[in-house]
Scaffold this active site. Structure first.
Site, PDB file in Angstrom:
ATOM      1  CB  CYS A  85      51.884  50.153  63.043  1.00  0.00           C
ATOM      2  SG  CYS A  85      52.936  49.075  63.927  1.00  0.00           S
ATOM      3  CB  CYS A  94      50.049  54.190  67.910  1.00  0.00           C
ATOM      4  SG  CYS A  94      51.323  55.017  66.989  1.00  0.00           S
ATOM      5  CD  GLN A 317      57.872  70.370  73.272  1.00  0.00           C
ATOM      6  OE1 GLN A 317      56.983  69.292  72.936  1.00  0.00           O
ATOM      7  NE2 GLN A 317      57.481  71.024  74.287  1.00  0.00           N
ATOM      8  CE1 TYR A 346      57.784  72.833  86.420  1.00  0.00           C
ATOM      9  CE2 TYR A 346      57.001  74.917  86.069  1.00  0.00           C
ATOM     10  CZ  TYR A 346      56.860  73.711  86.694  1.00  0.00           C
ATOM     11  OH  TYR A 346      56.255  73.578  87.933  1.00  0.00           O
ATOM     12  CG  ASP A 418      56.644  73.615  78.046  1.00  0.00           C
ATOM     13  OD1 ASP A 418      55.749  72.710  78.201  1.00  0.00           O
ATOM     14  OD2 ASP A 418      57.529  73.606  77.031  1.00  0.00           O
ATOM     15  CB  CYS A 445      52.424  67.706  77.708  1.00  0.00           C
ATOM     16  SG  CYS A 445      53.234  67.370  79.106  1.00  0.00           S
TER      17      CYS A 445
HETATM   18  N1  SAH Z   1      60.112  74.331  77.435  1.00  0.00           N
HETATM   19  C1  SAH Z   1      61.000  73.075  77.304  1.00  0.00           C
HETATM   20  C2  SAH Z   1      60.826  71.987  77.969  1.00  0.00           C
HETATM   21  C3  SAH Z   1      59.432  71.425  78.398  1.00  0.00           C
HETATM   22  S1  SAH Z   1      59.362  69.944  79.266  1.00  0.00           S
HETATM   23  C4  SAH Z   1      60.854  72.673  75.782  1.00  0.00           C
HETATM   24  O1  SAH Z   1      59.868  73.101  75.142  1.00  0.00           O
HETATM   25  O2  SAH Z   1      61.523  72.109  75.308  1.00  0.00           O
HETATM   26  C5  SAH Z   1      59.421  69.961  80.805  1.00  0.00           C
HETATM   27  C6  SAH Z   1      60.593  70.335  81.731  1.00  0.00           C
HETATM   28  O3  SAH Z   1      60.304  70.562  82.883  1.00  0.00           O
HETATM   29  C7  SAH Z   1      61.811  69.212  81.443  1.00  0.00           C
HETATM   30  O4  SAH Z   1      62.761  69.659  80.867  1.00  0.00           O
HETATM   31  C8  SAH Z   1      61.767  68.865  82.867  1.00  0.00           C
HETATM   32  O5  SAH Z   1      63.086  68.412  83.126  1.00  0.00           O
HETATM   33  C9  SAH Z   1      61.612  70.027  83.656  1.00  0.00           C
HETATM   34  N2  SAH Z   1      61.165  69.997  85.045  1.00  0.00           N
HETATM   35  C10 SAH Z   1      60.734  68.987  85.776  1.00  0.00           C
HETATM   36  N3  SAH Z   1      59.990  69.410  86.952  1.00  0.00           N
HETATM   37  C11 SAH Z   1      60.724  70.714  87.170  1.00  0.00           C
HETATM   38  C12 SAH Z   1      60.752  71.658  88.185  1.00  0.00           C
HETATM   39  N4  SAH Z   1      60.250  71.189  89.499  1.00  0.00           N
HETATM   40  N5  SAH Z   1      61.464  72.758  88.226  1.00  0.00           N
HETATM   41  C13 SAH Z   1      61.825  73.071  86.928  1.00  0.00           C
HETATM   42  N6  SAH Z   1      61.872  72.129  85.649  1.00  0.00           N
HETATM   43  C14 SAH Z   1      61.140  71.099  85.923  1.00  0.00           C
END
Ligand code: SAH
Length: 488
Positions: A85, A94, A317, A346, A418, A445
């Site tokens: 890039c 990046c 994702q 999450y 997650d 992450c």
């Molecule tokens: N498991 C999903 C999302 C993971 S990302 C996947 O793989 O697609 C993390 C997620 O946590 C996000 O959707 C965010 O909105 C949510 N989040 C953030 N703080 C939170 C909390 N205190 N309780 C529940 N969810 C939460």
């Protein structure tokens, strides 16, 4: 920021601004600077690469680290590579484009292992590492882009990205980690804005309409969403915008045969054009309200056999190819026989929950964004999944309450978490311990908060079993980790 593990240098050897040193670069920081050491003190040097030996000039000395400027490369690193890039150096996206991909994977693995050791207090974390999984195509892998909008020197509307740690806009014509159709969309939006005098949001004054352009593509379906984030309630000349967007997609599709499409050789269809209202003076990109300009308010994609409906505000994702593999690993770690009760905390739009549901007796999901839970419920329905239940709210509150009441879901076989980068809430970790799961799968992450949470969980009786690293965010320093814990 690189975790501060640096020693202080002796006062008589104190380094000063403008001193010249010859150093070897041993590591890379998040922002792509090389890191070397002088008498145990870390020095960050932009434009160097791990493996370089270079003369550097000290430009700033802090208490426990310093910044240097590259003067001359003495011995060039074998890991240097040409960035694809043209704005790779300025753009904050990046940070590792100038390093070979193999080296990038090694750095990411070291980063995870380093965190587990230093922050998690885990001896020999390598013992648990079952693999570091690279991205087959480390360019053009992102299905989502969020471009801030600005004006260039000539007063023309441009899309781009912020330079590292700032809000100065670097115009980007074609981001190489994103889909090629974005270039056509960006051109369409900018030419529409210029034709109709659409104003651009100014962070300082809080005035101007257009803030961000967000695009999302179902890599498996070719469905495209374009979302304009606006500082206002409506979009003037929206029909003309729509015409431009349709023409852009058409142009992209007809160029497909000539140009090829590195990521998904499928035609793109403009399924959803929406606007999101964000009138707050905030760094948050999206506001709470989204309305449809044309088409649906969502696009559809699938990962493996599961179909997902994704709205503008829902988390999904960004790297679908790697995500499929990562979810497969989470499923393998969960080791389900069909009899288990599983929590997916999450859960976003229920991606992991629905992946697990086919192999479990019952799955409970919890997520804080209401729109995501609406998507999760819809996703269960369109996949014919009847054994998944979703709750809206903060995981720490919702799960805590269910556990205290002894309601359904308070005893559990497998817990999957997650969380976002800040990791799990402490209260949630202690509730999980009380729920006494046999296994826990932690998808993370951010290895630093993962390591912090693992330390707590291990102290509470969980045992670390396996660690797998997935490169979801190639060419940046972010890394995804899946961990399996067991519990007697
Ligand atoms: N498991 C999903 C999302 C993971 S990302 C996947 O793989 O697609 C993390 C997620 O946590 C996000 O959707 C965010 O909105 C949510 N989040 C953030 N703080 C939170 C909390 N205190 N309780 C529940 N969810 C939460």
């Amino acid at each position: 920021m690189y975790p501060p593990v640096f020693k202080y240098i002796d006062s008589e050897d104190d380094m000063e601004k403008n001193d010249i040193y010859q150093i070897t670069i041993e590591d890379m920081s998040e922002d792509g600077s090389g890191i070397g050491h002088i008498d145990g003190m870390a020095v960050f040097v932009k434009d160097t690469v791990v493996g370089d030996t270079a003369d550097i000039r000290i430009v700033k000395v802090k208490k426990s680290y310093a910044y240097g400027r590259l003067e001359k490369i003495i011995d060039e690193s074998p890991f240097r590579t040409e960035a694809v890039c043209p704005v790779a150096r300025q753009c904050g996206g990046c940070t590792l484009q100038h390093i070979s991909y193999e080296k990038e994977l090694e750095l990411k693995q070291n980063k995870v292992m380093g965190c587990l050791k230093r922050i998690g207090g885990i001896d020999e974390p390598e013992k648990y590492l079952e693999g570091t999984y690279g991205n087959e195509s480390y360019l053009r892998y992102r299905n989502k882009m969020q471009f801030p909008v600005g004006k260039n020197k000539d007063g023309k509307t441009v899309l781009g990205f912020y330079a590292g740690r700032t809000h100065s806009l670097i115009p980007v014509d074609d981001c190489h980690i994103g889909h090629k159709v974005n270039r056509y969309i960006a051109e369409a939006v900018c030419s529409w804005a210029d034709s109709f005098g659409i104003t651009v949001y100014d962070e300082k004054t809080g005035k101007g309409l257009l803030r961000h352009v967000l695009t999302r593509i179902g890599f498996a379906t070719g469905e495209l969403m374009v979302c304009l984030v606006i500082n206002g309630k409506k979009i003037p000349h929206d029909l003309e915008l729509l015409e431009k967007l349709k023409a852009a997609v058409e142009q992209y599709n007809s160029a497909l045969n000539d140009e090829g499409n590195e990521k998904a050789d499928i035609r793109i269809s403009l399924n959803s054009v929406v606007a999101n209202i964000n009138t707050a003076k905030t760094n948050k990109i999206l506001g709470d309200k989204t309305f449809v300009i044309s088409g649906e308010e969502y696009i559809t994609d699938h990962i493996g056999d599961v179909k997902f409906r994704i709205s503008a505000q829902s988390f999904y994702q960004v790297n679908p190819a790697q995500t499929g593999k990562l979810y497969g690993k989470a499923l393998e770690f969960a080791d389900l026989s069909g009899e288990e009760t599983v929590w997916d905390m999450y859960c976003g739009i229920g991606t992991i929950s629905l992946f697990l549901a086919g192999k479990a007796k019952k799955v409970f999901g919890v997520e804080i964004v209401p729109q995501a839970i609406l998507d999760a419920k819809k996703n269960a329905e369109i996949n014919g999944i009847e054994n998944a239940v979703f709750y809206t709210g903060a995981a720490e509150d919702v799960v805590g309450e269910i556990y205290e009441k002894g309601a359904e879901g308070s005893s559990v076989d497998v817990v999957v978490v997650d969380p976002p980068r800040k990791g799990c809430d402490e209260k949630l970790l202690s509730t999980i311990k009380g729920m006494n799961p046999k296994r826990m799968v932690y998808v993370s992450c951010d290895p630093a908060t993962l390591a912090r949470d693992l330390k707590t969980l291990i102290a509470e009786g969980f045992e670390l079993e396996k660690v797998a690293i997935y490169d979801q965010f190639s060419r940046s320093f972010h890394v995804e980790t899946v961990v399996l814990l067991s519990h007697e």
